[in-house]
Design a protein around this motif. Structure first.
Motif, PDB file in Angstrom:
ATOM      1  N   LEU A  52     -41.626  77.565  62.463  1.00  0.00           N
ATOM      2  CA  LEU A  52     -40.917  77.591  61.186  1.00  0.00           C
ATOM      3  C   LEU A  52     -41.475  78.668  60.259  1.00  0.00           C
ATOM      4  CD1 LEU A  52     -40.489  73.755  60.603  1.00  0.00           C
ATOM      5  CD2 LEU A  52     -38.622  75.417  60.762  1.00  0.00           C
ATOM      6  N   ARG A  53     -42.777  78.899  60.334  1.00  0.00           N
ATOM      7  CA  ARG A  53     -43.389  79.946  59.509  1.00  0.00           C
ATOM      8  C   ARG A  53     -42.811  81.310  59.869  1.00  0.00           C
ATOM      9  NH1 ARG A  53     -44.859  82.008  54.907  1.00  0.00           N
ATOM     10  NH2 ARG A  53     -46.567  83.524  55.052  1.00  0.00           N
ATOM     11  N   SER A  54     -42.693  81.579  61.175  1.00  0.00           N
ATOM     12  CA  SER A  54     -42.125  82.859  61.612  1.00  0.00           C
ATOM     13  C   SER A  54     -40.665  82.976  61.184  1.00  0.00           C
ATOM     14  CB  SER A  54     -42.238  82.986  63.136  1.00  0.00           C
ATOM     15  OG  SER A  54     -43.588  83.084  63.535  1.00  0.00           O
ATOM     16  N   ALA A  55     -39.921  81.891  61.319  1.00  0.00           N
ATOM     17  CA  ALA A  55     -38.518  81.907  60.914  1.00  0.00           C
ATOM     18  C   ALA A  55     -38.385  82.128  59.413  1.00  0.00           C
ATOM     19  CB  ALA A  55     -37.846  80.591  61.313  1.00  0.00           C
ATOM     20  N   HIS A  56     -39.282  81.529  58.634  1.00  0.00           N
ATOM     21  CA  HIS A  56     -39.231  81.689  57.177  1.00  0.00           C
ATOM     22  C   HIS A  56     -39.542  83.131  56.782  1.00  0.00           C
ATOM     23  CE1 HIS A  56     -39.225  80.364  53.038  1.00  0.00           C
ATOM     24  NE2 HIS A  56     -40.441  80.843  52.837  1.00  0.00           N
ATOM     25  N   PHE A 185     -35.878  71.278  63.282  1.00  0.00           N
ATOM     26  CA  PHE A 185     -35.323  72.178  64.303  1.00  0.00           C
ATOM     27  C   PHE A 185     -34.000  72.777  63.838  1.00  0.00           C
ATOM     28  CE2 PHE A 185     -38.247  70.071  67.326  1.00  0.00           C
ATOM     29  CZ  PHE A 185     -38.775  71.217  67.920  1.00  0.00           C
ATOM     30  N   VAL A 186     -33.235  72.038  63.063  1.00  0.00           N
ATOM     31  CA  VAL A 186     -32.016  72.592  62.474  1.00  0.00           C
ATOM     32  C   VAL A 186     -32.362  73.788  61.604  1.00  0.00           C
ATOM     33  CG1 VAL A 186     -30.177  72.157  60.796  1.00  0.00           C
ATOM     34  CG2 VAL A 186     -30.667  70.463  62.563  1.00  0.00           C
ATOM     35  N   SER A 187     -33.409  73.653  60.792  1.00  0.00           N
ATOM     36  CA  SER A 187     -33.841  74.746  59.931  1.00  0.00           C
ATOM     37  C   SER A 187     -34.255  75.955  60.755  1.00  0.00           C
ATOM     38  CB  SER A 187     -35.004  74.286  59.053  1.00  0.00           C
ATOM     39  OG  SER A 187     -35.373  75.277  58.115  1.00  0.00           O
ATOM     40  N   LEU A 188     -35.027  75.713  61.814  1.00  0.00           N
ATOM     41  CA  LEU A 188     -35.493  76.801  62.674  1.00  0.00           C
ATOM     42  C   LEU A 188     -34.329  77.535  63.335  1.00  0.00           C
ATOM     43  CD1 LEU A 188     -37.703  78.335  64.286  1.00  0.00           C
ATOM     44  CD2 LEU A 188     -37.597  76.479  65.967  1.00  0.00           C
ATOM     45  N   PHE A 189     -33.481  76.797  64.037  1.00  0.00           N
ATOM     46  CA  PHE A 189     -32.426  77.432  64.827  1.00  0.00           C
ATOM     47  C   PHE A 189     -31.342  78.059  63.952  1.00  0.00           C
ATOM     48  CE2 PHE A 189     -33.926  74.336  68.175  1.00  0.00           C
ATOM     49  CZ  PHE A 189     -34.518  75.314  68.969  1.00  0.00           C
ATOM     50  N   SER A 190     -31.003  77.436  62.826  1.00  0.00           N
ATOM     51  CA  SER A 190     -29.978  78.027  61.959  1.00  0.00           C
ATOM     52  C   SER A 190     -30.479  79.319  61.336  1.00  0.00           C
ATOM     53  CB  SER A 190     -29.553  77.032  60.882  1.00  0.00           C
ATOM     54  OG  SER A 190     -30.633  76.697  60.024  1.00  0.00           O
ATOM     55  N   THR A 191     -31.785  79.393  61.019  1.00  0.00           N
ATOM     56  CA  THR A 191     -32.361  80.618  60.480  1.00  0.00           C
ATOM     57  C   THR A 191     -32.274  81.751  61.492  1.00  0.00           C
ATOM     58  OG1 THR A 191     -33.888  79.370  59.078  1.00  0.00           O
ATOM     59  CG2 THR A 191     -34.443  81.669  59.500  1.00  0.00           C
ATOM     60  N   VAL A 196     -25.396  75.616  64.918  1.00  0.00           N
ATOM     61  CA  VAL A 196     -26.036  74.305  64.974  1.00  0.00           C
ATOM     62  C   VAL A 196     -25.087  73.209  64.482  1.00  0.00           C
ATOM     63  CG1 VAL A 196     -27.989  72.892  64.217  1.00  0.00           C
ATOM     64  CG2 VAL A 196     -28.288  75.361  64.563  1.00  0.00           C
ATOM     65  N   THR A 197     -25.037  72.114  65.244  1.00  0.00           N
ATOM     66  CA  THR A 197     -24.260  70.940  64.858  1.00  0.00           C
ATOM     67  C   THR A 197     -25.161  69.712  64.929  1.00  0.00           C
ATOM     68  OG1 THR A 197     -22.208  71.878  65.729  1.00  0.00           O
ATOM     69  CG2 THR A 197     -22.247  69.500  65.363  1.00  0.00           C
ATOM     70  N   VAL A 198     -25.100  68.871  63.896  1.00  0.00           N
ATOM     71  CA  VAL A 198     -25.907  67.651  63.840  1.00  0.00           C
ATOM     72  C   VAL A 198     -24.988  66.440  63.987  1.00  0.00           C
ATOM     73  CG1 VAL A 198     -27.477  66.252  62.438  1.00  0.00           C
ATOM     74  CG2 VAL A 198     -27.581  68.755  62.317  1.00  0.00           C
ATOM     75  N   VAL A 199     -25.379  65.524  64.874  1.00  0.00           N
ATOM     76  CA  VAL A 199     -24.649  64.269  65.049  1.00  0.00           C
ATOM     77  C   VAL A 199     -25.600  63.133  64.696  1.00  0.00           C
ATOM     78  CG1 VAL A 199     -23.332  62.809  66.614  1.00  0.00           C
ATOM     79  CG2 VAL A 199     -23.271  65.298  66.893  1.00  0.00           C
ATOM     80  N   GLU A 200     -25.239  62.354  63.678  1.00  0.00           N
ATOM     81  CA  GLU A 200     -26.101  61.285  63.175  1.00  0.00           C
ATOM     82  C   GLU A 200     -25.294  59.995  63.032  1.00  0.00           C
ATOM     83  OE1 GLU A 200     -28.503  58.725  62.004  1.00  0.00           O
ATOM     84  OE2 GLU A 200     -29.462  60.675  62.289  1.00  0.00           O
ATOM     85  N   MET A 201     -25.874  58.886  63.525  1.00  0.00           N
ATOM     86  CA  MET A 201     -25.187  57.603  63.457  1.00  0.00           C
ATOM     87  C   MET A 201     -25.122  57.043  62.038  1.00  0.00           C
ATOM     88  SD  MET A 201     -26.021  54.097  65.589  1.00  0.00           S
ATOM     89  CE  MET A 201     -25.832  54.941  67.161  1.00  0.00           C
ATOM     90  N   LEU A 202     -26.139  57.314  61.225  1.00  0.00           N
ATOM     91  CA  LEU A 202     -26.179  56.810  59.859  1.00  0.00           C
ATOM     92  C   LEU A 202     -25.274  57.644  58.946  1.00  0.00           C
ATOM     93  CD1 LEU A 202     -30.015  56.166  59.478  1.00  0.00           C
ATOM     94  CD2 LEU A 202     -28.225  54.490  59.973  1.00  0.00           C
ATOM     95  N   PRO A 203     -24.938  57.121  57.764  1.00  0.00           N
ATOM     96  CA  PRO A 203     -24.072  57.869  56.842  1.00  0.00           C
ATOM     97  C   PRO A 203     -24.788  58.991  56.101  1.00  0.00           C
ATOM     98  CG  PRO A 203     -24.624  55.725  55.907  1.00  0.00           C
ATOM     99  CD  PRO A 203     -25.143  55.721  57.313  1.00  0.00           C
ATOM    100  N   LYS A 204     -26.086  59.181  56.315  1.00  0.00           N
ATOM    101  CA  LYS A 204     -26.834  60.251  55.674  1.00  0.00           C
ATOM    102  C   LYS A 204     -27.930  60.744  56.601  1.00  0.00           C
ATOM    103  CE  LYS A 204     -30.027  59.156  52.535  1.00  0.00           C
ATOM    104  NZ  LYS A 204     -31.324  59.217  53.229  1.00  0.00           N
ATOM    105  N   ILE A 205     -28.364  61.967  56.395  1.00  0.00           N
ATOM    106  CA  ILE A 205     -29.498  62.478  57.160  1.00  0.00           C
ATOM    107  C   ILE A 205     -30.798  61.968  56.538  1.00  0.00           C
ATOM    108  CG2 ILE A 205     -28.263  64.535  57.935  1.00  0.00           C
ATOM    109  CD1 ILE A 205     -29.797  66.129  55.773  1.00  0.00           C
ATOM    110  N   LYS A 225     -23.786  77.390  57.418  1.00  0.00           N
ATOM    111  CA  LYS A 225     -22.798  77.125  58.482  1.00  0.00           C
ATOM    112  C   LYS A 225     -23.216  76.021  59.459  1.00  0.00           C
ATOM    113  CE  LYS A 225     -20.535  80.553  56.680  1.00  0.00           C
ATOM    114  NZ  LYS A 225     -19.429  80.278  55.722  1.00  0.00           N
ATOM    115  N   VAL A 226     -24.217  75.221  59.113  1.00  0.00           N
ATOM    116  CA  VAL A 226     -24.565  74.073  59.956  1.00  0.00           C
ATOM    117  C   VAL A 226     -23.495  73.002  59.767  1.00  0.00           C
ATOM    118  CG1 VAL A 226     -26.247  72.236  60.382  1.00  0.00           C
ATOM    119  CG2 VAL A 226     -27.025  74.556  59.834  1.00  0.00           C
ATOM    120  N   LYS A 227     -23.042  72.417  60.866  1.00  0.00           N
ATOM    121  CA  LYS A 227     -22.007  71.381  60.823  1.00  0.00           C
ATOM    122  C   LYS A 227     -22.643  69.998  60.994  1.00  0.00           C
ATOM    123  CE  LYS A 227     -19.886  73.656  64.088  1.00  0.00           C
ATOM    124  NZ  LYS A 227     -20.450  75.005  63.940  1.00  0.00           N
TER     125      LYS A 227
END
Length: 448
Positions: A52-56, A185-191, A196-205, A225-227
C-alpha cells in the motif's frame, strides 16, 4: 526439559509474551511451526502495508501537479515492489528472532500439541521431543475462512496470502467481502488501475465500524470507479463469473481473478485442547479477563480467543497473561481497542460508534470537525477531505473517536488514551498539541 512457560505460536501475542515473561525471569520456550512473526508479519499487517505504501507513492507521483510537481513517467514495477516487501519481511523477522534470543527464549521450529496435564503443569509434544511447562500460552492465531460456495473450489481463487505473492496483475478482480482486509486490497488494486468490484452480504462495508466512515470511504472508492454490490449473497462461482442474489434478482459478475476475504477463524485444530479440557465457543478458546482459559495455567491470546482479531490486541493480551502468571495485578480492557483501515484515504476508529450508542440507549453528543481545520492536513492533502468526530456522553466523557483522512492512523493515539482513561472534552482540550500537526484536529474537535 522443564520450563516455567511454554508458548505455542510466534505471532505478536506469542513473541511479546515470550520476551515479557523472560524479562520477568521465567524460563521460556516458544514453539512455531512456520515463520516467526505469525500472520501479521508474513501474510497480513506488514506485507499489505508495504504494498500500500508503494501504491500511495505512485498515486502521489501521478497527482504531483496539484503540488506544482510534475512526474510524467511515474510507474509501478511489481517485481521490485515485491522484492522490497520480501526484504522488509526478512529484516523484521530477523529482528524478532534476535530479540527473543537476547531474552534467552528457546525457539523450537516444530508443530506443538498438548499431550497431558500433570500435577506440575503440562506436557507438550513437538517433533520427536517432549517438553514440560508449569504454564502454557496458546497464540496460534487465525486462518482465512473459506465459505462453502458452490463451484468455488474449482476456481484458483486468492486469499490474502496469495494476493500478497502475485507475480502478474489481473485486468479485473472481484473481492468477496467488504471488511478491513478486503478494502485494503481494494485500495491497492484500484490505485494500480485494476477494475475492482466488491460483493458484500451486509448492507454496508466495514461491518461494525462507524457508518459515516464506511459511507465516506465507499464514496471515495466509487469516484475511482470501484463497483459495490451490497446486501448481495454469492450463491455460486461459474466460468469466470460470480453468481449472486440481490433483493430477489440474480446477478452475474465477471472476473479475471477472485479474492476471497470474508473473515478469519481461530486456529485450534491439532493443539490437543480436548486432551486437557480447554473450552471452546464458536471455534475460539474461551478466556477470562486475565486471558486464562477454563483450564487453570493455560492462557490464550490473540486471534485464537476470537475476542479482538488485531495484532496490537494480541500484544497487550500477551502482556496481561504474563502479568497474571507472575502475580502482577492487571486485567485486559477492550474499551479502547483501535481499528485502522490503511486505505487511501485512511480510516481510524476507537471506542463506541453512534450505532452502538443508539442501540444501547445512551444519550450522546457528536463533536465533528473537518480535517481542513488542520493546516498541516491542508498542506499535505491538496483537494483532500475528511473529518474527526468525537462522541461524548452527557457529562462530556469521551466514548469514541472516528476519523477519515490520510494520517488518521497516527493521530488517533491521543483519542485512544482519552477513551481508555475516560477523559472529558475539557481535559483533552487542556493538552498542548504541537503545531502544525494533523493531530491538532483532535484538540480542535474537543474545543468544538
Amino acid at each position: 526439559m522443564n520450563y516455567d512457560l511454554a508458548i505455542i505460536g510466534a505471532g505478536p501475542g506469542g513473541t511479546d509474551a515470550a520476551e515479557h515473561a523472560a524479562a520477568h525471569g521465567l524460563k521460556v520456550i516458544l514453539f512455531e511451526k512456520n515463520k516467526l512473526g505469525g500472520v501479521c508479519l508474513n501474510e497480513g499487517c506488514i506485507p499489505t502495508k508495504t504494498l500500500l505504501r508503494s501504491a500511495h507513492l505512485l498515486s502521489e507521483a501521478l497527482e504531483g501537479k496539484k503540488y506544482g510537481v510534475t512526474i510524467p513517467e511515474a510507474s509501478f514495477e511489481l517485481s521490485k515492489v515485491m522484492s522490497r516487501k520480501t526484504k522488509i519481511l526478512k529484516k523484521l523477522g530477523a529482528g524478532i528472532r534476535l530479540g527473543l534470543q537476547n531474552h534467552g527464549v528457546e525457539i523450537v521450529t516444530e508443530e506443538a500439541r498438548l499431550t497431558d496435564k500433570t500435577a506440575d503443569g503440562f506436557t507438550i509434544a513437538a517433533g520427536e521431543s517432549s517438553y514440560s511447562a508449569r504454564r502454557v500460552i496458546i497464540a496460534t492465531g487465525s486462518k482465512a475462512f473459506i465459505p462453502p460456495i458452490d463451484g468455488l473450489s474449482d476456481v484458483p481463487y486468492w486469499t490474502a496470502r496469495e494476493a500478497l505473492e502475485v507475480e502478474e496483475l489481473p485486468k479485473s478482480i472481484v473481492v468477496l467481502g467488504g471488511g478491513v482486509i478486503g478494502m485494503e486490497f481494494v485500495s491497492l488494486f484500484s490505485t494500480l488501475g485494476i477494475d475492482v468490484t466488491v460483493v458484500e452480504m451486509l448492507p454496508k462495508i466495514l461491518g461494525p465500524m462507524d457508518e459515516e466512515l464506511s459511507t465516506e470511504l465507499q464514496q471515495a472508492f466509487e469516484k475511482r470507479k470501484v463497483k459495490f454490490h451490497l446486501s448481495t449473497k454469492v450463491t455460486a462461482v461459474r466460468d469466470g463469473r460470480v453468481i449472486a442474489e440481490h433483493e430477489g434478482e440474480q446477478l452475474e459478475i465477471p472476473f479475471d481473478k477472485l479474492l476471497v476475504s470474508v473473515g478469519r477463524r481461530a486456529v485450534t485444530d491439532g493443539l490437543g485442547l480436548e486432551t486437557v479440557g480447554v473450552e471452546l465457543q464458536r471455534g475460539a478458546i474461551v478466556v477470562d479477563e486475565h486471558l486464562e482459559t477454563s483450564v487453570p495455567g493455560i492462557y490464550a491470546v490473540g486471534d485464537v480467543n476470537g475476542v479482538s482479531m488485531l495484532a496490537h490486541t494480541a500484544a497487550r493480551e500477551g502482556q496481561v497473561a504474563v502479568h497474571h502468571i507472575t502475580d502482577y495485578p492487571d486485567a485486559m480492557s477492550y474499551r479502547a481497542i483501535p481499528g485502522i483501515v490503511y486505505t487511501d484515504p485512511e480510516i481510524a476508529s476507537v471506542g463506541q460508534t453512534e450505532q452502538e450508542l443508539r442501540t444501547a440507549g445512551v444519550d450522546y453528543q457528536v463533536h465533528r470537525v473537518p480535517m481542513s481545520l488542520s493546516g498541516r492536513f491542508v498542506i499535505e492533502n491538496e483537494q483532500g477531505n475528511g473529518f474527526c468526530k468525537l462522541l461524548t456522553d452527557s457529562e462530556g466523557v469521551i466514548l469514541g473517536a472516528h476519523m477519515l483522512g490520510n494520517g488518521s492512523s497516527e493521530i488517533l493515539v491521543p483519542a485512544i488514551m482519552a477513551v481508555e482513561q475516560r477523559m472529558t472534552l475539557a481535559e483533552l482540550a487542556r493538552i498542548v498539541f504541537p503545531h502544525p500537526t494533523v493531530s491538532e484536529i483532535v484538540r480542535i474537535a474537543a474545543l468544538s
